[in-house]
Design a protein around this motif. Structure first.
Motif, PDB file in Angstrom:
ATOM      1  N   ALA A 105       0.851  -1.196   0.000  1.00  0.00           N
ATOM      2  CA  ALA A 105       0.000   0.000   0.000  1.00  0.00           C
ATOM      3  C   ALA A 105       0.882   1.240   0.000  1.00  0.00           C
ATOM      4  CB  ALA A 105      -0.877  -0.001   1.251  1.00  0.00           C
ATOM      5  N   GLN A 106       0.546   2.193  -0.862  1.00  0.00           N
ATOM      6  CA  GLN A 106       1.246   3.485  -0.775  1.00  0.00           C
ATOM      7  C   GLN A 106       0.438   4.390   0.144  1.00  0.00           C
ATOM      8  OE1 GLN A 106       1.202   6.655  -3.856  1.00  0.00           O
ATOM      9  NE2 GLN A 106       3.426   6.548  -3.798  1.00  0.00           N
ATOM     10  N   ILE A 107       1.049   4.901   1.202  1.00  0.00           N
ATOM     11  CA  ILE A 107       0.296   5.776   2.102  1.00  0.00           C
ATOM     12  C   ILE A 107       0.828   7.203   2.022  1.00  0.00           C
ATOM     13  CG2 ILE A 107      -0.594   3.945   3.588  1.00  0.00           C
ATOM     14  CD1 ILE A 107       1.481   4.613   5.654  1.00  0.00           C
ATOM     15  N   SER A 108      -0.101   8.144   2.092  1.00  0.00           N
ATOM     16  CA  SER A 108       0.238   9.528   1.770  1.00  0.00           C
ATOM     17  C   SER A 108      -0.637  10.512   2.538  1.00  0.00           C
ATOM     18  CB  SER A 108       0.033   9.740   0.260  1.00  0.00           C
ATOM     19  OG  SER A 108       0.358  11.056  -0.131  1.00  0.00           O
ATOM     20  N   HIS A 109      -0.127  11.700   2.674  1.00  0.00           N
ATOM     21  CA  HIS A 109      -0.898  12.846   3.181  1.00  0.00           C
ATOM     22  C   HIS A 109      -0.664  13.936   2.146  1.00  0.00           C
ATOM     23  CE1 HIS A 109      -2.139  16.251   5.581  1.00  0.00           C
ATOM     24  NE2 HIS A 109      -2.336  15.529   6.665  1.00  0.00           N
ATOM     25  N   THR A 110      -1.744  14.551   1.650  1.00  0.00           N
ATOM     26  CA  THR A 110      -1.557  15.488   0.536  1.00  0.00           C
ATOM     27  C   THR A 110      -0.966  16.824   0.970  1.00  0.00           C
ATOM     28  OG1 THR A 110      -3.738  16.506   0.772  1.00  0.00           O
ATOM     29  CG2 THR A 110      -3.572  14.570  -0.678  1.00  0.00           C
ATOM     30  N   GLY A 111      -1.086  17.176   2.265  1.00  0.00           N
ATOM     31  CA  GLY A 111      -0.732  18.540   2.622  1.00  0.00           C
ATOM     32  C   GLY A 111      -1.550  19.504   1.781  1.00  0.00           C
ATOM     33  N   ARG A 112      -0.895  20.509   1.185  1.00  0.00           N
ATOM     34  CA  ARG A 112      -1.629  21.576   0.479  1.00  0.00           C
ATOM     35  C   ARG A 112      -2.220  21.120  -0.858  1.00  0.00           C
ATOM     36  NH1 ARG A 112       2.630  25.641  -2.496  1.00  0.00           N
ATOM     37  NH2 ARG A 112       3.662  24.053  -3.722  1.00  0.00           N
ATOM     38  N   GLN A 113      -1.816  19.961  -1.386  1.00  0.00           N
ATOM     39  CA  GLN A 113      -2.278  19.526  -2.715  1.00  0.00           C
ATOM     40  C   GLN A 113      -3.634  18.821  -2.628  1.00  0.00           C
ATOM     41  OE1 GLN A 113       1.947  19.338  -5.152  1.00  0.00           O
ATOM     42  NE2 GLN A 113       1.031  17.375  -4.687  1.00  0.00           N
ATOM     43  N   VAL A 114      -4.621  19.512  -2.066  1.00  0.00           N
ATOM     44  CA  VAL A 114      -5.979  18.987  -1.957  1.00  0.00           C
ATOM     45  C   VAL A 114      -6.927  20.056  -2.494  1.00  0.00           C
ATOM     46  CG1 VAL A 114      -6.008  19.767   0.481  1.00  0.00           C
ATOM     47  CG2 VAL A 114      -7.790  18.237  -0.318  1.00  0.00           C
ATOM     48  N   SER A 115      -7.973  19.609  -3.180  1.00  0.00           N
ATOM     49  CA  SER A 115      -8.941  20.562  -3.734  1.00  0.00           C
ATOM     50  C   SER A 115      -9.543  21.429  -2.625  1.00  0.00           C
ATOM     51  CB  SER A 115     -10.052  19.784  -4.441  1.00  0.00           C
ATOM     52  OG  SER A 115     -11.189  20.593  -4.562  1.00  0.00           O
ATOM     53  N   SER A 116      -9.763  22.708  -2.922  1.00  0.00           N
ATOM     54  CA  SER A 116     -10.355  23.613  -1.925  1.00  0.00           C
ATOM     55  C   SER A 116     -11.805  23.227  -1.628  1.00  0.00           C
ATOM     56  CB  SER A 116     -10.282  25.060  -2.412  1.00  0.00           C
ATOM     57  OG  SER A 116     -10.963  25.169  -3.641  1.00  0.00           O
ATOM     58  N   ILE A 118     -12.704  20.259  -0.912  1.00  0.00           N
ATOM     59  CA  ILE A 118     -12.604  19.287   0.178  1.00  0.00           C
ATOM     60  C   ILE A 118     -12.034  19.945   1.434  1.00  0.00           C
ATOM     61  CG2 ILE A 118     -11.385  17.176   0.925  1.00  0.00           C
ATOM     62  CD1 ILE A 118     -11.646  16.191  -1.978  1.00  0.00           C
ATOM     63  N   ASN A 119     -11.118  20.863   1.237  1.00  0.00           N
ATOM     64  CA  ASN A 119     -10.464  21.469   2.398  1.00  0.00           C
ATOM     65  C   ASN A 119     -10.095  22.924   2.076  1.00  0.00           C
ATOM     66  OD1 ASN A 119      -8.853  22.133   4.593  1.00  0.00           O
ATOM     67  ND2 ASN A 119      -8.043  20.054   4.775  1.00  0.00           N
ATOM     68  N   ALA A 120     -10.724  23.843   2.793  1.00  0.00           N
ATOM     69  CA  ALA A 120     -10.492  25.273   2.528  1.00  0.00           C
ATOM     70  C   ALA A 120      -9.284  25.803   3.295  1.00  0.00           C
ATOM     71  CB  ALA A 120     -11.737  26.069   2.907  1.00  0.00           C
ATOM     72  N   ALA A 121      -8.710  24.977   4.169  1.00  0.00           N
ATOM     73  CA  ALA A 121      -7.521  25.414   4.922  1.00  0.00           C
ATOM     74  C   ALA A 121      -6.622  24.201   5.183  1.00  0.00           C
ATOM     75  CB  ALA A 121      -7.929  26.065   6.236  1.00  0.00           C
ATOM     76  N   PRO A 122      -6.044  23.652   4.107  1.00  0.00           N
ATOM     77  CA  PRO A 122      -5.253  22.427   4.287  1.00  0.00           C
ATOM     78  C   PRO A 122      -3.969  22.680   5.086  1.00  0.00           C
ATOM     79  CG  PRO A 122      -5.005  23.268   2.049  1.00  0.00           C
ATOM     80  CD  PRO A 122      -6.035  24.129   2.718  1.00  0.00           C
ATOM     81  N   LEU A 123      -3.473  21.602   5.664  1.00  0.00           N
ATOM     82  CA  LEU A 123      -2.246  21.710   6.460  1.00  0.00           C
ATOM     83  C   LEU A 123      -1.021  21.590   5.568  1.00  0.00           C
ATOM     84  CD1 LEU A 123      -3.233  19.468   9.506  1.00  0.00           C
ATOM     85  CD2 LEU A 123      -3.308  21.978   9.324  1.00  0.00           C
ATOM     86  N   SER A 124       0.011  22.341   5.928  1.00  0.00           N
ATOM     87  CA  SER A 124       1.277  22.320   5.200  1.00  0.00           C
ATOM     88  C   SER A 124       2.328  22.893   6.152  1.00  0.00           C
ATOM     89  CB  SER A 124       1.140  23.186   3.936  1.00  0.00           C
ATOM     90  OG  SER A 124       2.246  23.042   3.075  1.00  0.00           O
ATOM     91  N   PRO A 125       3.611  22.693   5.876  1.00  0.00           N
ATOM     92  CA  PRO A 125       4.610  23.272   6.783  1.00  0.00           C
ATOM     93  C   PRO A 125       4.470  24.796   6.896  1.00  0.00           C
ATOM     94  CG  PRO A 125       5.653  21.757   5.236  1.00  0.00           C
ATOM     95  CD  PRO A 125       4.224  21.852   4.843  1.00  0.00           C
ATOM     96  N   SER A 126       4.182  25.467   5.776  1.00  0.00           N
ATOM     97  CA  SER A 126       4.068  26.933   5.765  1.00  0.00           C
ATOM     98  C   SER A 126       2.874  27.342   4.903  1.00  0.00           C
ATOM     99  CB  SER A 126       5.348  27.559   5.193  1.00  0.00           C
ATOM    100  OG  SER A 126       6.470  27.109   5.921  1.00  0.00           O
TER     101      SER A 126
END
Ligand SMILES: Cc1cc2nc3c(=O)[nH]c(=O)nc-3n(C[C@H](O)[C@H](O)[C@H](O)COP(=O)(O)O)c2cc1C
Length: 420
Positions: A105-116, A118-126
């Motif tokens: 299984a490939q497991i991942s977290h998109t961080g900022r690369q998610v459609s707005s 689905i998420n209007a304030a995605p998490l990212s380092p900065s």
């Protein structure tokens, strides 16, 4: 039979944890978009993986499975952030293993690369927003810099998903640390502008990755294969470079990884499928000047020179001569993506010496149609149909846009009803 055994790509590979891959061909991770609105695996995914289980590849990787339901690369990704989809996941794992290949299984977290949507304030380092052509139909929100608790939570989410895929019967996992997703966002100075212990020096930018690997290893134990997909370079001016990749891999040598898959690029710079949209930074000339066929082999060799774990390189391999030539010098495993969509039996044919080159339908498609074309073929395979190599790019784009938009609406409806 003698011919099969004699082929260099048919040699088994012993991984550091003790597991053995039957041969040197792997199906790389390709997002399927076939989960249901609860983001659980489905019978269509089982039909798809039954086909690939019989492909002849020694290793099969799933498309990216997300560790957080608010960080999706597509509305119908599989998500593992609770135990609710375990039964469906176990059925998928059983199908993927049924042909004798290793199924990871490939497991991942998109961080900022998610459609707005689905998420209007995605998490990212900065809080660095994606810079991408809006006309391409993408919509991304400005990300929210992660607090210490959110960083710790994301690490725990990777460990949880790892434990669940092992429990479901997968034979290994790969951490998605490439292509501009969350781990890659931490690694890149362009997206990681932090001045605390998670940003700044390479050591600090890589801290998130090292903590994820440690937590995941802890969750699955020492015998379970853990791989990672890493960029040879982001190919962006000021981004994660090949020199940094080499330095990072020297440090990764001590983390007990079983497979290092090398790729490149991000959503802003889709080198992963051989496309350049932006100024490439210091590593661009290596790829464009490379006489070898695949996109990343010219940069992978330097990484493999320092790597003590087996190295897989994915991207652009189409001729058997090119794969055989790179084997042993630049890599230990050849990763194949789109060729296994166009011909799900391709590895068998290569190992049997029946073909000299793989199908490459993307060569005659516009770059704006390549993803949609491949996604529509995945839809066909999931319906038990053969790929339609005569499918036109424009038609694929229109059909895919319709499916994806319906999927998004269904997901948002479902979530809206649940939270109402
Ligand atoms: C439809 C599609 C979906 C993809 N999804 C993923 C993914 O989920 N995770 C990943 O690491 N790479 C993903 N990739 C990249 C492939 O794994 C691979 O790196 C890329 O296609 C280049 O290899 P190829 O030239 O053999 O196709 C995807 C590629 C395609 C075409």
């Amino acid at each position: 039979m003698e011919k099969i055994m004699a082929h260099p790509l048919a040699r088994p590979l012993h991984l550091p944890c003790g597991a053995i891959l039957n041969n040197r061909l792997a199906k790389s991770a390709m997002s399927e978009g076939l989960a249901d609105v609860r983001n659980h695996a489905t019978s269509r995914l089982e039909v798809l993986y039954r086909r690939w289980a019989e492909s002849g590849a020694g290793l099969l990787l799933t498309g990216n499975i997300q560790v957080d339901r608010w960080h999706l690369e597509r509305p119908n990704n599989i998500v593992i952030d609770d135990e609710s989809g375990q039964t469906q996941l176990a059925r998928l794992a059983a199908v993927g293993k049924s042909g004798g290949a290793h199924f990871w299984a490939q497991i991942s977290h998109t961080g900022r690369q998610v459609s707005s949507h689905i998420n209007a304030a995605p998490l990212s380092p900065s809080d660095v927003e994606i810079d991408i052509i809006r006309e391409a139909g993408f919509s991304f929100a400005k990300p929210k810099p992660m607090g210490e608790d959110e960083i710790r939570h994301a690490i725990a989410q990777f460990a949880f998903a790892a434990k669940e895929v092992k429990r479901a019967g997968f034979m290994g996992l790969s951490l998605h640390a490439a292509h501009g997703y969350l781990i890659s966002q931490f690694l890149s100075p362009l997206t990681n502008r932090r001045s605390d212990t998670w940003g700044g020096s390479l050591e600090n930018r890589a801290r998130f990755l090292f903590e994820v690997i440690a937590a995941v290893r802890d969750a699955v134990g020492s015998q379970f294969p853990i791989g990672i997909k890493l960029n040879t370079s982001d190919f962006l001016r000021g981004g994660f470079t090949n020199a940094e990749c080499v330095e990072l891999v020297k440090r990764l040598n001590n983390t007990g990884l079983d497979l290092l898959e090398l790729s490149g690029g991000t959503l802003e710079q889709p080198k992963v499928v051989g496309v350049t949209l932006k100024e490439e930074g210091e590593d661009g000339h290596y790829v464009s000047r490379s006489a070898r066929e695949a996109y990343f082999v010219a940069l992978a060799g330097a990484v493999r020179d320092v790597a003590r774990m087996p190295v897989m390189v994915t991207g652009g391999f189409r001729s058997v001569a090119g794969m055989t030539d790179a084997l042993g010098r630049d890599l230990d495993v050849v990763g194949l993506g789109r060729p296994l969509i166009a011909d799900p039996q391709a590895p068998h044919r290569v190992l049997a010496g029946e073909i000299d080159s793989l199908l490459s339908p993307e060569a005659s498609l516009s770059i704006f149609h390549v993803l949609a074309w491949n996604n529509m073929q995945i839809e066909r395979l999931a319906d038990g149909l053969a790929p339609d190599l005569a499918l036109r790019g424009e038609g694929a784009l229109a059909a895919f846009a319709e499916i994806e938009s319906k999927n998004m609406t269904a997901l948002l409806d479902y979530r809206g009803r649940r939270t109402a």
